[in-house]
Write an enzyme that holds these catalytic residues in place. Sequence first.
Site, mmCIF file in Angstrom:
data_model
loop_
_atom_site.group_PDB
_atom_site.id
_atom_site.type_symbol
_atom_site.label_atom_id
_atom_site.label_comp_id
_atom_site.label_asym_id
_atom_site.label_seq_id
_atom_site.Cartn_x
_atom_site.Cartn_y
_atom_site.Cartn_z
ATOM 1 N N CYS A 85 0.828 -1.218 0.000
ATOM 2 C CA CYS A 85 0.000 0.000 0.000
ATOM 3 C C CYS A 85 0.859 1.263 0.000
ATOM 4 O O CYS A 85 0.347 2.375 -0.175
ATOM 5 C CB CYS A 85 -0.924 0.018 1.213
ATOM 6 N N CYS A 208 -12.931 0.304 8.359
ATOM 7 C CA CYS A 208 -12.011 -0.186 7.317
ATOM 8 C C CYS A 208 -12.034 0.707 6.092
ATOM 9 O O CYS A 208 -13.110 1.138 5.648
ATOM 10 C CB CYS A 208 -12.425 -1.576 6.859
ATOM 11 N N SER A 209 -10.861 0.948 5.498
ATOM 12 C CA SER A 209 -10.853 1.533 4.165
ATOM 13 C C SER A 209 -11.427 0.486 3.230
ATOM 14 O O SER A 209 -11.307 -0.709 3.474
ATOM 15 C CB SER A 209 -9.427 1.899 3.748
ATOM 16 N N VAL A 211 -12.311 -1.535 -0.555
ATOM 17 C CA VAL A 211 -11.635 -2.089 -1.730
ATOM 18 C C VAL A 211 -12.012 -1.176 -2.909
ATOM 19 O O VAL A 211 -13.185 -0.866 -3.083
ATOM 20 C CB VAL A 211 -12.135 -3.540 -1.938
ATOM 21 N N LYS A 323 -10.374 6.182 4.228
ATOM 22 C CA LYS A 323 -11.690 5.669 4.625
ATOM 23 C C LYS A 323 -12.789 6.160 3.701
ATOM 24 O O LYS A 323 -13.632 5.393 3.248
ATOM 25 C CB LYS A 323 -11.987 6.102 6.076
ATOM 26 N N HIS A 327 -9.301 3.244 -1.255
ATOM 27 C CA HIS A 327 -7.883 2.893 -1.130
ATOM 28 C C HIS A 327 -7.478 1.893 -2.226
ATOM 29 O O HIS A 327 -7.306 0.707 -1.953
ATOM 30 C CB HIS A 327 -7.645 2.332 0.278
HETATM 31 N N1 COA Z 1 -16.634 1.538 4.174
HETATM 32 C C1 COA Z 1 -17.923 1.892 3.918
HETATM 33 N N2 COA Z 1 -18.768 1.129 3.202
HETATM 34 C C2 COA Z 1 -18.284 -0.016 2.716
HETATM 35 C C3 COA Z 1 -16.964 -0.445 2.937
HETATM 36 C C4 COA Z 1 -16.134 0.377 3.702
HETATM 37 N N3 COA Z 1 -14.903 0.020 3.969
HETATM 38 N N4 COA Z 1 -16.786 -1.626 2.326
HETATM 39 C C5 COA Z 1 -17.959 -1.924 1.737
HETATM 40 N N5 COA Z 1 -18.862 -0.960 1.978
HETATM 41 C C6 COA Z 1 -20.240 -0.910 1.579
HETATM 42 C C7 COA Z 1 -20.430 -1.310 0.141
HETATM 43 O O1 COA Z 1 -20.460 -0.182 -0.723
HETATM 44 C C8 COA Z 1 -21.776 -1.992 0.196
HETATM 45 O O2 COA Z 1 -22.779 -1.007 0.206
HETATM 46 P P1 COA Z 1 -24.153 -1.266 -0.612
HETATM 47 O O3 COA Z 1 -24.737 -2.505 0.020
HETATM 48 O O4 COA Z 1 -24.921 -0.006 -0.358
HETATM 49 O O5 COA Z 1 -23.725 -1.465 -2.029
HETATM 50 C C9 COA Z 1 -21.789 -2.649 1.564
HETATM 51 O O6 COA Z 1 -20.894 -1.889 2.366
HETATM 52 C C10 COA Z 1 -21.359 -4.092 1.556
HETATM 53 O O7 COA Z 1 -20.203 -4.173 0.723
HETATM 54 P P2 COA Z 1 -19.393 -5.502 0.492
HETATM 55 O O8 COA Z 1 -18.597 -5.313 -0.747
HETATM 56 O O9 COA Z 1 -20.319 -6.690 0.579
HETATM 57 O O10 COA Z 1 -18.428 -5.492 1.748
HETATM 58 P P3 COA Z 1 -17.508 -6.648 2.118
HETATM 59 O O11 COA Z 1 -17.996 -7.205 3.410
HETATM 60 O O12 COA Z 1 -17.345 -7.589 0.988
HETATM 61 O O13 COA Z 1 -16.114 -5.894 2.354
HETATM 62 C C11 COA Z 1 -14.488 -5.138 3.912
HETATM 63 C C12 COA Z 1 -15.943 -5.065 3.445
HETATM 64 C C13 COA Z 1 -14.313 -4.220 5.088
HETATM 65 C C14 COA Z 1 -14.140 -6.582 4.302
HETATM 66 C C15 COA Z 1 -13.575 -4.685 2.741
HETATM 67 O O14 COA Z 1 -13.917 -3.364 2.387
HETATM 68 C C16 COA Z 1 -12.116 -4.756 3.128
HETATM 69 O O15 COA Z 1 -11.509 -5.832 3.111
HETATM 70 N N6 COA Z 1 -11.473 -3.617 3.465
HETATM 71 C C17 COA Z 1 -10.078 -3.589 3.840
HETATM 72 C C18 COA Z 1 -9.195 -3.530 2.632
HETATM 73 C C19 COA Z 1 -7.750 -3.658 3.023
HETATM 74 O O16 COA Z 1 -7.357 -4.509 3.807
HETATM 75 N N7 COA Z 1 -6.873 -2.813 2.442
HETATM 76 C C20 COA Z 1 -5.489 -2.836 2.736
HETATM 77 C C21 COA Z 1 -5.222 -2.082 3.969
HETATM 78 S S1 COA Z 1 -3.622 -2.403 4.667
#
Ligand code: COA
Length: 376
Positions: A85, A208-209, A211, A323, A327
Amino acid sequence: MEKDIFLVGQGLTRFGEHWDRSLLNLMDEATEAALKNSGLNALDVDLVIVANMLGERTNNQAHLGALASALLPHHPPALRIESACGSGAMALHTAAAYLESKRAETVLVIGVEKMTDVSVDEVSAALMGAADSELDAPSGLTFPGIFGLITQRYMHEYGLTREQLSLVSAVHHRQGKENPFAQFRFDVSPEKVTASPMVADPLRLLDCSPVSDGAAVCILSTTHRSELRLAASQIASDSVSITERASITSFSATRDAMQRALKEAEIDREEIRALETHDCFSMAAIINMEDLGFAEPGEGISVYERIHAGDYPTFVNKSGGLKSCGHPVAATGIKQMIDIAKQLGASKEQYGLAHNFGGACASCGIHILENLDASS
Ligand code: COA
């Protein structure tokens, strides 16, 4: 810095889900915007550096340097940089080294990532490439899991509460609402953060930030000038696995890079009036405030408490941070520089700082920009 390096052009795609676009397409949009913004001719670019982490895993595409070079009519030399990252900051740092050594005069630095073409499970596994494949991955950890452990330890050491932690994302979303390039442009209340679905205890969805897909481009030059001069470019490293650290509630790579960056820029921390910091998870934002020296150990949340209460100059992640902006991992460090440039232009303040890291801050890059038009 050995030479005066100027930020002469910037271009950005909106961060978010771009299912209908390719990596090349995203790089093209941001490059075109940066060239237009700079007023330069494409032929002025004598080196292209591309930051990208996941191309092979999420897009079946490597060789991004050569791919990006073809966006310019003269196919300049090009290379790719990967540091998880933190790839964006590392690409900027590499560009600065080329410019200082006079191996190049004008460098197009691209950060690009396209993460939403595969499932969240696949992208989580790919992101674990930024952790230690022998020490961390076999236990089943993901990055939300790693930062979940860090948060638990921090809460244990300093007594941070769940309610306090929720202020961080509330502040980032409030600030990102104003940013037309941000992925999520809506308010979330602290209560909504606390009530959002659990991802990795105690971290919830809204800690969480997301995807994301997106591209960002900065053009750095020693021969073309602008009012934005690079005052410092520093990088630092730490063990990739958190299991090999004496403490997981403070990141030494941030502290090292910050100390050297302030020294290189010959300024005090208090002179920084625009700050984009790497809030991949809300806990990281709090730790960053401490490691960058804007709060004492254990008191990083006080910055967010004060911003939330309207009692702190809002120069921290004014863009909305990772956030709210999203990201797309390797694009983030370049996007932060663009945000700093915009904020310095708007505020007429003199110094801004971009802080970008890879993994659990195993690699860190800090850049300080000076606005030569500052009113002070
Ligand atoms: N913040 C706000 N909203 C989020 C979000 C986030 N981080 N991630 C997903 N959403 C929203 C989506 O837009 C979706 O909204 P909708 O239903 O209105 O369309 C809903 O939440 C569900 O999304 P979904 O794609 O099913 O979420 P998910 O459970 O598959 O993924 C996380 C969520 C947190 C697991 C994923 O965003 C993640 O892995 N984040 C971390 C990424 C990371 O590790 N980056 C590297 C950092 S070192």
